[in-house]
Design an enzyme around this catalytic site. Structure first.
Site, PDB file in Angstrom:
ATOM      1  N   ASN A   1       0.854  -1.168  -0.010  1.00 15.08           N
ATOM      2  CA  ASN A   1      -0.080  -0.123   0.043  1.00 15.08           C
ATOM      3  C   ASN A   1       0.895   1.185   0.040  1.00 15.08           C
ATOM      4  O   ASN A   1       1.717   1.685   0.916  1.00 15.08           O
ATOM      5  CB  ASN A   1      -0.810  -0.043   1.098  1.00 15.08           C
ATOM      6  CG  ASN A   1      -1.653   1.230   1.245  1.00 15.08           C
ATOM      7  OD1 ASN A   1      -1.909   2.023   0.477  1.00 15.08           O
ATOM      8  ND2 ASN A   1      -2.286   1.480   2.479  1.00 15.08           N
ATOM      9  N   TRP A   2       1.173   1.916  -1.246  1.00 16.18           N
ATOM     10  CA  TRP A   2       1.947   3.028  -1.351  1.00 16.18           C
ATOM     11  C   TRP A   2       1.390   4.215  -0.600  1.00 16.18           C
ATOM     12  O   TRP A   2       2.061   5.348  -0.537  1.00 16.18           O
ATOM     13  CB  TRP A   2       2.178   3.264  -2.712  1.00 16.18           C
ATOM     14  CG  TRP A   2       3.326   2.236  -3.342  1.00 16.18           C
ATOM     15  CD1 TRP A   2       3.797   1.185  -2.870  1.00 16.18           C
ATOM     16  CD2 TRP A   2       3.760   2.316  -4.692  1.00 16.18           C
ATOM     17  NE1 TRP A   2       4.731   0.483  -3.551  1.00 16.18           N
ATOM     18  CE2 TRP A   2       4.578   1.249  -4.875  1.00 16.18           C
ATOM     19  CE3 TRP A   2       3.312   2.843  -5.944  1.00 16.18           C
ATOM     20  CZ2 TRP A   2       5.082   0.531  -5.979  1.00 16.18           C
ATOM     21  CZ3 TRP A   2       3.816   2.402  -7.180  1.00 16.18           C
ATOM     22  CH2 TRP A   2       4.709   1.405  -7.076  1.00 16.18           C
ATOM     23  N   LYS A   3       0.342   4.265  -0.065  1.00 15.05           N
ATOM     24  CA  LYS A   3      -0.135   5.253   0.597  1.00 15.05           C
ATOM     25  C   LYS A   3      -0.179   6.784  -0.372  1.00 15.05           C
ATOM     26  O   LYS A   3      -0.278   6.364  -1.610  1.00 15.05           O
ATOM     27  CB  LYS A   3       0.175   5.644   1.820  1.00 15.05           C
ATOM     28  CG  LYS A   3      -0.095   4.423   2.531  1.00 15.05           C
ATOM     29  CD  LYS A   3       0.039   4.535   4.281  1.00 15.05           C
ATOM     30  CE  LYS A   3      -0.027   3.063   4.677  1.00 15.05           C
ATOM     31  NZ  LYS A   3       0.107   3.270   6.259  1.00 15.05           N
TER      32      LYS A   3
ATOM     33  N   HIS B   1      -9.380   1.816   5.271  1.00 20.53           N
ATOM     34  CA  HIS B   1      -8.230   1.866   5.928  1.00 20.53           C
ATOM     35  C   HIS B   1      -8.258   2.759   6.877  1.00 20.53           C
ATOM     36  O   HIS B   1      -8.877   3.727   7.000  1.00 20.53           O
ATOM     37  CB  HIS B   1      -7.155   2.382   4.831  1.00 20.53           C
ATOM     38  CG  HIS B   1      -5.957   2.241   5.407  1.00 20.53           C
ATOM     39  ND1 HIS B   1      -5.225   2.994   6.254  1.00 20.53           N
ATOM     40  CD2 HIS B   1      -4.676   1.242   5.113  1.00 20.53           C
ATOM     41  CE1 HIS B   1      -3.962   2.748   6.592  1.00 20.53           C
ATOM     42  NE2 HIS B   1      -3.803   1.639   6.037  1.00 20.53           N
TER      43      HIS B   1
ATOM     44  N   GLU C   1      -6.540   5.131   8.050  1.00 14.99           N
ATOM     45  CA  GLU C   1      -6.315   6.550   7.741  1.00 14.99           C
ATOM     46  C   GLU C   1      -7.448   7.179   7.179  1.00 14.99           C
ATOM     47  O   GLU C   1      -7.621   8.315   7.423  1.00 14.99           O
ATOM     48  CB  GLU C   1      -5.071   6.518   6.974  1.00 14.99           C
ATOM     49  CG  GLU C   1      -3.539   6.484   7.709  1.00 14.99           C
ATOM     50  CD  GLU C   1      -2.416   5.521   6.966  1.00 14.99           C
ATOM     51  OE1 GLU C   1      -2.638   5.573   5.629  1.00 14.99           O
ATOM     52  OE2 GLU C   1      -1.640   5.103   7.493  1.00 14.99           O
TER      53      GLU C   1
ATOM     54  N   GLU D   1      -5.432  -4.910  10.408  1.00 12.21           N
ATOM     55  CA  GLU D   1      -4.446  -4.039  10.599  1.00 12.21           C
ATOM     56  C   GLU D   1      -4.567  -3.267  11.936  1.00 12.21           C
ATOM     57  O   GLU D   1      -5.501  -2.174  11.935  1.00 12.21           O
ATOM     58  CB  GLU D   1      -4.460  -2.753   9.466  1.00 12.21           C
ATOM     59  CG  GLU D   1      -4.188  -3.402   8.348  1.00 12.21           C
ATOM     60  CD  GLU D   1      -3.469  -2.334   7.218  1.00 12.21           C
ATOM     61  OE1 GLU D   1      -2.175  -2.820   6.424  1.00 12.21           O
ATOM     62  OE2 GLU D   1      -3.805  -1.251   7.328  1.00 12.21           O
TER      63      GLU D   1
ATOM     64  N   GLY E   1       2.558   2.233  10.847  1.00  9.49           N
ATOM     65  CA  GLY E   1       3.618   2.947  10.791  1.00  9.49           C
ATOM     66  C   GLY E   1       4.424   3.387  12.256  1.00  9.49           C
ATOM     67  O   GLY E   1       4.985   4.365  12.170  1.00  9.49           O
TER      68      GLY E   1
ATOM     69  N   SER F   1       3.418  -2.516  10.262  1.00 12.16           N
ATOM     70  CA  SER F   1       4.875  -2.460  10.436  1.00 12.16           C
ATOM     71  C   SER F   1       5.367  -3.815  10.106  1.00 12.16           C
ATOM     72  O   SER F   1       6.379  -4.230  10.796  1.00 12.16           O
ATOM     73  CB  SER F   1       5.252  -2.081  11.916  1.00 12.16           C
ATOM     74  OG  SER F   1       4.769  -0.744  12.300  1.00 12.16           O
TER      75      SER F   1
ATOM     76  N   GLY G   1       2.842  -1.294   4.175  1.00 13.90           N
ATOM     77  CA  GLY G   1       2.880   0.048   3.775  1.00 13.90           C
ATOM     78  C   GLY G   1       4.438   0.700   3.652  1.00 13.90           C
ATOM     79  O   GLY G   1       4.636   0.379   2.525  1.00 13.90           O
ATOM     80  N   GLY G   2       5.039   1.119   4.642  1.00 13.38           N
ATOM     81  CA  GLY G   2       6.339   1.764   4.409  1.00 13.38           C
ATOM     82  C   GLY G   2       7.327   0.952   3.733  1.00 13.38           C
ATOM     83  O   GLY G   2       7.945   1.387   2.689  1.00 13.38           O
TER      84      GLY G   2
HETATM   85  P1  13P Z   1       3.147   0.198   7.755  1.00 16.65           P
HETATM   86  O1  13P Z   1       3.510  -1.104   7.114  1.00 16.65           O
HETATM   87  O2  13P Z   1       3.886   1.269   7.059  1.00 16.65           O
HETATM   88  O3  13P Z   1       2.976   0.203   9.053  1.00 16.65           O
HETATM   89  O4  13P Z   1       1.812   0.502   7.151  1.00 16.65           O
HETATM   90  C1  13P Z   1       0.673  -0.487   7.280  1.00 16.65           C
HETATM   91  C2  13P Z   1      -0.711  -0.295   6.472  1.00 16.65           C
HETATM   92  O5  13P Z   1      -1.182   0.776   6.874  1.00 16.65           O
HETATM   93  C3  13P Z   1      -0.849  -0.922   5.276  1.00 16.65           C
HETATM   94  O6  13P Z   1      -2.162  -0.544   4.537  1.00 16.65           O
END
Ligand code: 13P
Length: 243
Positions: free
Chosen positions: A7-9, A92, A94, A162, A168, A205, A226-227
């Site tokens: 997930n590149w956000k 999600h 966020e 999640e 994050g 994470s 994510g990251g």
């Molecule tokens: P991280 O892997 O950066 O914690 O993010 C997880 C996430 O929100 C994937 O959708």
């Protein structure tokens, strides 16, 4: 088969995507690899990515709950299907916390995606406060029940667990928590959808160090990353845990 979905956000430029693609190609993926790769990319890059990647599922990170019309700035499920997308993340944390998305809105989004045959990837998870108060199962039950109310049970969906406190933050849920919570989610899905077999991923994470334990944890059907998915090496190192 296990899903390795990035997930590149709101990250990446066109140049960085070219670099990422080059980086991924350095890795040999065995023919019988049990990995289904996927990337959820920002809207502006979707069209190019959908054409580029053959064996990688390409998805969006959000969709409107409305049909085409006067909704400035929104993107409809019909449009996602039109450019050949495979899946779309919905719910999600966020989007829930920063953009006020409710379970009811997420439910509408899933129904729209199903109408246009785009696979919904539903994210659920408890906040740190809810986790500490021992309310995880209560929260997940409510999210699943409301988000999946009256959807088409015949069509496939994917669920990602999640925990909000693990996103994050560098903190991951312990393997015991992941195992127990995934089993609970599968039980809930069976009772809501009346069938077994819905994939449940873990997100929060995930990195090359913790990936082996998470991806081999009983009941976990893959990871939503994510990251670490912004870096081709980290993304591929996580996946190669399964080769
Ligand atoms: P991280 O892997 O950066 O914690 O993010 C997880 C996430 O929100 C994937 O959708």
């Amino acid at each position: 088969m296990k899903y390795i979905i990035g997930n590149w956000k709101m990250n990446m430029t066109a140049g960085e995507i070219v670099e990422f693609t080059r980086g991924v190609k350095k890795y040999k993926i065995p023919k019988n690899s049990p990995v289904q790769f996927g990337l959820a990319v920002p809207y502006v890059y979707l069209l190019g990515m959908a054409k580029l990647q053959g064996h990688v599922l390409i998805g969006a990170q959000n969709v409107s709950e409305h049909n085409n019309g006067a909704f400035t700035g929104e993107i409809s499920a019909e449009m996602l299907a039109d450019v050949g997308l495979d899946f779309c993340i919905v719910g999600h944390s966020e989007r829930r916390t920063l953009f006020g998305e409710t379970n009811e809105m997420i439910n509408e989004k899933i129904k729209k995606l199903q109408e246009y045959q785009v696979l919904p990837l539903l994210c659920i998870g408890e906040t740190e406060e809810e986790f500490t108060a021992g309310k995880t199962k209560e929260v997940l039950h409510e999210q699943l029940t409301k988000c999946l109310a009256n959807i088409n049970k015949e069509q496939e969906i994917i669920v990602a667990y999640e925990p909000v406190w693990a996103i994050g933050t560098g903190k991951t849920a312990s393997i015991e928590i992941i195992k127990e919570t995934t089993a609970f989610i599968k039980q809930e899905l069976q009772s809501i959808l009346g069938k077994l077999g819905t994939a449940v991923l873990y997100g929060g994470s995930v990195n090359p160090q913790n990936a082996p334990a998470i991806l081999h944890c009983e009941g976990v059907d893959g990871a939503l990353i994510g990251g670490a998915s912004l870096d081709a090496d980290k993304y591929m190192q996580i996946a190669s845990t399964l080769f």
